[in-house]
Design a protein around this motif. Sequence first.
Motif, mmCIF file in Angstrom:
data_model
loop_
_atom_site.group_PDB
_atom_site.id
_atom_site.type_symbol
_atom_site.label_atom_id
_atom_site.label_comp_id
_atom_site.label_asym_id
_atom_site.label_seq_id
_atom_site.Cartn_x
_atom_site.Cartn_y
_atom_site.Cartn_z
ATOM 1 N N ARG B 266 0.841 -1.201 0.000
ATOM 2 C CA ARG B 266 0.000 0.000 0.000
ATOM 3 C C ARG B 266 0.873 1.246 0.000
ATOM 4 N NH1 ARG B 266 -5.229 0.336 0.640
ATOM 5 N NH2 ARG B 266 -5.423 -1.779 1.415
ATOM 6 N N GLU B 267 1.937 1.215 0.830
ATOM 7 C CA GLU B 267 2.833 2.370 0.927
ATOM 8 C C GLU B 267 3.526 2.623 -0.415
ATOM 9 O OE1 GLU B 267 2.721 -0.195 3.005
ATOM 10 O OE2 GLU B 267 1.779 0.778 4.709
ATOM 11 N N ARG B 268 3.771 1.576 -1.139
ATOM 12 C CA ARG B 268 4.450 1.721 -2.437
ATOM 13 C C ARG B 268 3.469 2.086 -3.551
ATOM 14 N NH1 ARG B 268 7.366 -3.788 -3.299
ATOM 15 N NH2 ARG B 268 7.720 -2.907 -5.363
ATOM 16 N N GLY B 269 2.235 2.277 -3.204
ATOM 17 C CA GLY B 269 1.240 2.684 -4.205
ATOM 18 C C GLY B 269 0.723 1.533 -5.032
ATOM 19 N N LEU B 270 1.009 0.308 -4.600
ATOM 20 C CA LEU B 270 0.614 -0.847 -5.413
ATOM 21 C C LEU B 270 -0.868 -1.206 -5.256
ATOM 22 C CD1 LEU B 270 3.804 -3.039 -4.962
ATOM 23 C CD2 LEU B 270 2.915 -2.157 -7.119
ATOM 24 N N LEU B 271 -1.547 -0.530 -4.325
ATOM 25 C CA LEU B 271 -2.974 -0.820 -4.170
ATOM 26 C C LEU B 271 -3.841 0.368 -4.615
ATOM 27 C CD1 LEU B 271 -2.823 -2.784 -0.818
ATOM 28 C CD2 LEU B 271 -3.512 -3.686 -3.037
ATOM 29 N N ALA B 272 -3.217 1.328 -5.279
ATOM 30 C CA ALA B 272 -3.955 2.524 -5.706
ATOM 31 C C ALA B 272 -5.039 2.191 -6.733
ATOM 32 C CB ALA B 272 -2.986 3.539 -6.285
#
Lengths: 311, 596
Positions: B266-272
């Motif tokens: 999530r922090e890496r933007g992979l769940l955006a």
Amino acid sequence: MGAYIARKLIQTIPTVFGVALLIFVLFNVVGGDPTYQMVGKHANAQLIAEIRHEYGFDQPLWKQFGSFLGEIVTFDFGRSYATRQKISEMILAGIGPSLTLAIPAFLLTTFVALVIAVLAAYQRGRAFDRFVVVACVLGMSVPMLAYILFGQYVLAYRLSWFPISGFEYGWPDRFGFVALPVLIWLIVSLGYDVRFFRTAVLEETGQDYVRTARAKGLAEEWIYFKHVLKNSMVPIVTNVVIEIPLLILGSFLLESFFSIPGLGNITIEAVHNSDLPVLKAMTLLNSLLLIGGNLLTDIIYTWVDPRVELR
Amino acid sequence: MKKAGVGLVLCVGLVGVGASCSRNGSTANDQLLAGKVLHMAQPERIKGLDPALAEDAYSGIEVSRTYETLLEYHYLKRPFVLIPGLAESMPEISKDGKTVMFKIKKGVLFQDDPCFKATGGKGREMTAADVVYSWKRIADPKTLSVQWMFLSNLIVGLDEWRDQASRAGKASYAIEVPGLKAVDDYTLRVELKQRSGQFLYYAATPGLSVVAREAVETYGTEFIRHPVGTGPFVLKEYNPAARLVWEKNPNFRKELYPSEGAPGDRERGLLADAGKALPLVDRLVVDVMIESQPMWLTFMKGRLDFAVPPKDSYSEAITLSKELAPELKSKGIQLQKEVLSDVTHVSFNMRDPLLGKNKKLRQALSVAFDQSEFNRVFYNDRAEQAQGPIPPNISGYDPKLKNPYRVFNIARAKQLLAEAGYKDGKGLPPLDYASVASSEGRNIATFMEKSFKEIGVQLKVSSYSWPEFLKAIKDGRSQLAGHAWAADYPDGQNFLMLFYGKNMPPNGNNDAFYSNPEYDKMYEKALTLPDGKERTALYRKMVSVLVEDCPWIFEAHRHGYYLTQPWLKNFKYHPFEHSRHKYFRVDPEIKAQYSK
């Protein structure tokens, strides 16, 4: 001339047979069994046996050679081991991109080399001639790969003068994609061609008839461009015409580095993959084109030099 | 500037022609790449788009753009997790593990294609019968499918069906295979000969994708270049030597981007993009770039969305502290480092009377091999010492394992050599090392020669073309050979099978010809165990046997360095999910900003 051509064509048969035998020994005997490569990492005895049987690797060598001769006669080389494409279709698809690169490169190189060579020979011993000779030696000393790496990095990447690599089938975009390879072809070939053409012209200027013309008081330009140039055409034409059929094959390195899907690229990829049927077909095609080039050169001789008669 | 000479004028003309194509947006090529388009390179000619024949990883990836499997991998979760693909849910497995029931998703359509004559070219629904046909096709001897390894000796009646087809010279698809049955359109029953811990992984292998019988029969030998699948993309252009263009499949069912991932995703933007319909790009352009320099420069020019820095450009991209170089950082490029699921090794020929019978000699050679130096020279230090055959992230991997014979120590190696009966190498004939006749093959062979010379062991290098190299190994002609193995699925069995006695060539890939009845017994038992503590313990026991017996010098697990452009979103390394590109997203606005 018709009889000469017919005789030459008949003489081609044993030559092609010899070439075929050599290719067969190289690829089928020395080159090794490609089955394990075709199966890849998932091999088992049953599949290996089935592939050997399907592709005829389990046949005696004389039978395999017979099949190869049959392929040559019908010009049907079967399918690539790697991509299962029909090799004849691969060749047909590769000719267009190869010629897109090779024809402009060949015409430009020949034209530029001739102009420089004639001017250098005309000014023999002067500063321009000496510069040309030194530049030719320098140009020939640098391998093509260095030109490619430099061209891609500096001219295409840093200066954005050319696309880095790729090919497009549409017109006229495809010329944009071959511009840099054409330029590299030109630079690499100029050294050899200029030196050869210059020598051919200079040899002609040493002939007796040139001295006679000078003795008669003919203008140097007239002697040079009317008589010397015409007579020096025989070796030049030989050198140039023999290359024409081979243009179809393109350039291994240029096509590979610039991702041009021509026959040179196909051959390089076949080498990488040990794709023996493709390599066999390309080697044979190379030989046939060379034989054709020689025959074409003989015929063009008679047009350039009326003293030559084909018998 | 004055331009003297015809040559120069022509060169300027060429520059003009070239420059017209090097500007963005000026050619049909640029128009093809505009918008939500993923542009990537493959380093090899694509070998075909028939799942049954897709042997290499690159073909596997291309096949997975349009073909699908019953199961697939969760894109984000780690360790790797299987999820339903064409199956409606994970299969029901009977208590004895022999019966596996798949429920097939309803409403999954093949792409529109003229081969579907009954529907006037409209793609029909995929059913359980298509799975039966696809797997039978792999078993059909005429297909010469390299995927047969997965299905052989696995499903009740399938080997017999294949044998019958072999004898008859033609397979009869009408003959039923008892263990492979479409109970109805949406139910597939698979009867296994015995419980298999790997079968579900096989069901997620691109080679076992579902194809349409109509397409196979309509296109015949040309089926390899005429894919008709159910997947997220359809093929628009196929030039295996230059370019493949895929476009969004309008028939693709509603499949959503995952809303769960691994810690940190999530922090890496992979769940955006969680919950968005897949695929996230409209078009996928795959350029074949065999040479690494043009691929690298094209990426650096912003015309490829991701790349692996080639060995020769490594120092340009990565600093000594293994971080991204400032020039790349300024372009917004991002770096991801991953441990690859592979192992490189030198295998000893255990059938060789000298090496096969002298464990101390093998151990001495293993200890004499300086892996750190090898990694520095050949992998730019992008590799870690392998302690055994199983790489990290694969079930059965033991992070605590320390192989005593992989600690570089010349004095100890000499001592082991003396214990082997060859003090300072005296009396030991030169050992035959098989190498591939390439520049890298020669360099590695030179390194090996130098390493073993330190303890007095001479190598005789035999160089072969690639096919001959494989044959030399399979025929057991060499005493030592260098090789690598990459995982097909995240199960340690995929590595441990390389030492199983019955997998000796030509039946399998036990290229060391290792034979140990105790090991074989454990391997056979492990095959029938589900993933769990008991199996992991057994795997580790097997590895400890291998460590002591030393049939290989366990070399390295390589690291992958992946570079992505700032406009590429959702990139996460996944070695097994071949259809991963459907999760990638390209942001044209960010791309436009960087292009300026």
